[in-house]
Motif scaffolding. Structure first.
Motif, short mmCIF file in Angstrom:
data_model
loop_
_atom_site.label_atom_id
_atom_site.label_comp_id
_atom_site.label_asym_id
_atom_site.label_seq_id
_atom_site.Cartn_x
_atom_site.Cartn_y
_atom_site.Cartn_z
N GLY A 122 -4.19 8.90 7.66
CA GLY A 122 -2.81 8.49 7.44
C GLY A 122 -2.30 8.73 6.03
O GLY A 122 -1.15 8.44 5.74
N GLY A 123 -3.17 9.29 5.17
CA GLY A 123 -2.78 9.55 3.79
C GLY A 123 -1.79 10.70 3.65
O GLY A 123 -1.54 11.46 4.59
N ASN A 124 -1.25 10.84 2.44
CA ASN A 124 -0.22 11.85 2.16
C ASN A 124 -0.64 12.80 1.04
O ASN A 124 -1.53 12.48 0.24
N PHE A 125 0.05 13.94 0.95
CA PHE A 125 -0.35 15.02 0.05
C PHE A 125 0.90 15.74 -0.45
O PHE A 125 1.78 16.10 0.34
N ILE A 126 0.98 15.93 -1.77
CA ILE A 126 2.05 16.73 -2.38
C ILE A 126 1.38 17.82 -3.19
O ILE A 126 0.49 17.54 -4.00
N CYS A 127 1.82 19.06 -3.01
CA CYS A 127 1.19 20.16 -3.74
C CYS A 127 2.22 21.22 -4.11
O CYS A 127 2.99 21.68 -3.27
N LYS A 128 2.21 21.60 -5.38
CA LYS A 128 3.05 22.70 -5.82
C LYS A 128 2.45 24.03 -5.38
O LYS A 128 1.23 24.22 -5.45
N SER A 129 3.30 24.94 -4.96
CA SER A 129 2.85 26.29 -4.64
C SER A 129 3.95 27.26 -5.08
O SER A 129 4.91 26.87 -5.74
N PHE A 130 3.77 28.51 -4.74
CA PHE A 130 4.77 29.53 -5.08
C PHE A 130 5.03 30.40 -3.87
O PHE A 130 4.10 30.80 -3.16
N GLN A 131 6.30 30.67 -3.62
CA GLN A 131 6.67 31.48 -2.48
C GLN A 131 6.21 32.92 -2.68
O GLN A 131 6.36 33.49 -3.75
N GLY A 132 5.62 33.48 -1.65
CA GLY A 132 5.12 34.84 -1.69
C GLY A 132 4.48 35.16 -0.35
O GLY A 132 4.51 34.34 0.58
N GLU A 133 3.87 36.33 -0.25
CA GLU A 133 3.37 36.76 1.06
C GLU A 133 2.23 35.88 1.57
O GLU A 133 2.01 35.80 2.79
N ASP A 134 1.50 35.20 0.69
CA ASP A 134 0.38 34.38 1.13
C ASP A 134 0.78 32.93 1.40
O ASP A 134 -0.02 32.15 1.94
N PHE A 135 2.00 32.55 1.04
CA PHE A 135 2.40 31.16 1.20
C PHE A 135 2.36 30.67 2.65
O PHE A 135 1.88 29.55 2.91
N PRO A 136 2.85 31.44 3.62
CA PRO A 136 2.81 30.95 5.01
C PRO A 136 1.41 30.58 5.49
O PRO A 136 1.24 29.64 6.29
N GLU A 137 0.41 31.28 4.99
CA GLU A 137 -0.97 30.98 5.39
C GLU A 137 -1.39 29.60 4.87
O GLU A 137 -2.01 28.81 5.60
N LEU A 138 -1.07 29.31 3.61
CA LEU A 138 -1.38 28.00 3.05
C LEU A 138 -0.62 26.92 3.81
O LEU A 138 -1.19 25.86 4.16
N TYR A 139 0.64 27.15 4.06
CA TYR A 139 1.48 26.17 4.76
C TYR A 139 0.90 25.87 6.15
O TYR A 139 0.81 24.71 6.57
N ALA A 140 0.48 26.92 6.84
CA ALA A 140 -0.11 26.74 8.18
C ALA A 140 -1.41 25.95 8.11
O ALA A 140 -1.70 25.14 8.99
N GLU A 141 -2.18 26.17 7.04
CA GLU A 141 -3.44 25.44 6.89
C GLU A 141 -3.18 23.95 6.66
O GLU A 141 -3.89 23.10 7.21
N VAL A 142 -2.17 23.64 5.86
CA VAL A 142 -1.83 22.24 5.64
C VAL A 142 -1.42 21.58 6.96
O VAL A 142 -1.80 20.44 7.25
N LYS A 143 -0.68 22.30 7.79
CA LYS A 143 -0.20 21.75 9.06
C LYS A 143 -1.35 21.41 10.01
O LYS A 143 -1.17 20.59 10.91
N LYS A 144 -2.51 22.00 9.81
CA LYS A 144 -3.66 21.67 10.66
C LYS A 144 -4.16 20.25 10.40
O LYS A 144 -4.85 19.68 11.25
#
Length: 201
Positions: A143-165
């Motif tokens: 139930g915990g939460n997470f905030i993380c800075k990232s940068f938009q680019g071609e690899d960002f969707p992969e990181l975003y998808a991993e967080v959604k898991k």
């Protein structure tokens, strides 16, 4: 000219209001919009130096606040700090000890040292985000939460998808306090789901 004005505006405000860096206003915006941190949460801030997010976190929670960075963080009342690499088991165990085994929120506003080569810098930022996510998955309570800075680019969707898991709710947010023209974006993830061994997504 506008970019310079924006930078000066937030820098000047931070100095006037006693924050260690202008980044403080980004976390204030994220919390106002998404209410990630509750008033009794234990929070770990990764890449915490010089400490502006720690200053803000003190206003959000009465829980334990822990800052981790490779560099020393100037002492701050009500905040515990660790000098070390958050990817190592030793630092993770130290965090668990300081938090009495319960970590409710992990935040990360860290950036790699920029080289000026956009694709290279973005790849390194994504890798840092992956490390922060791995830390969060290891240490967060259900139930915990997470905030993380990232940068938009071609690899960002992969990181975003991993967080959604790992989280039931995942969104992106770009604070007004971000510099104009910056590619930075924040992932705001809520309600961590600890996966069972062998489980997917």
């Amino acid at each position: 000219m506008t970019s310079q004005w924006t930078r000066d505006k937030y820098y000047t405000r931070a100095m006037r209001e006693g924050f260690r860096a202008r980044a403080a206003y980004k976390l204030l915006e994220i919390q106002k919009r998404h209410t990630v941190i509750r008033d009794d949460d234990n929070v770990v801030d990764l890449g915490a130096a010089p400490g502006s997010w720690l200053q803000v976190l003190k206003t959000f929670t009465q829980g334990t606040i822990i800052g981790v960075d490779l560099n020393a963080i100037a002492p701050m009342e009500g905040v515990k700090t660790i000098v070390g690499d958050f990817t190592t088991p030793e630092v993770q165990e130290e965090v668990r000890g300081l938090a009495s085994g319960i970590v409710s929120v992990v935040t990360c506003d860290a950036s790699p040292k920029l080289s000026g080569a956009t694709s290279y810098d973005q790849a390194r930022a994504i890798a840092l985000g992956e490390d922060a996510l791995a830390f969060a998955v290891t240490i967060l309570k259900d139930g915990g939460n997470f905030i993380c800075k990232s940068f938009q680019g071609e690899d960002f969707p992969e990181l975003y998808a991993e967080v959604k898991k790992h989280f039931l709710s995942v969104r992106t947010f770009r604070p007004l306090a971000s510099r104009r023209g910056s590619k930075e974006i924040y992932i705001v993830a809520k309600n961590f789901r600890r996966q069972k061994d062998g489980a997917e997504g």
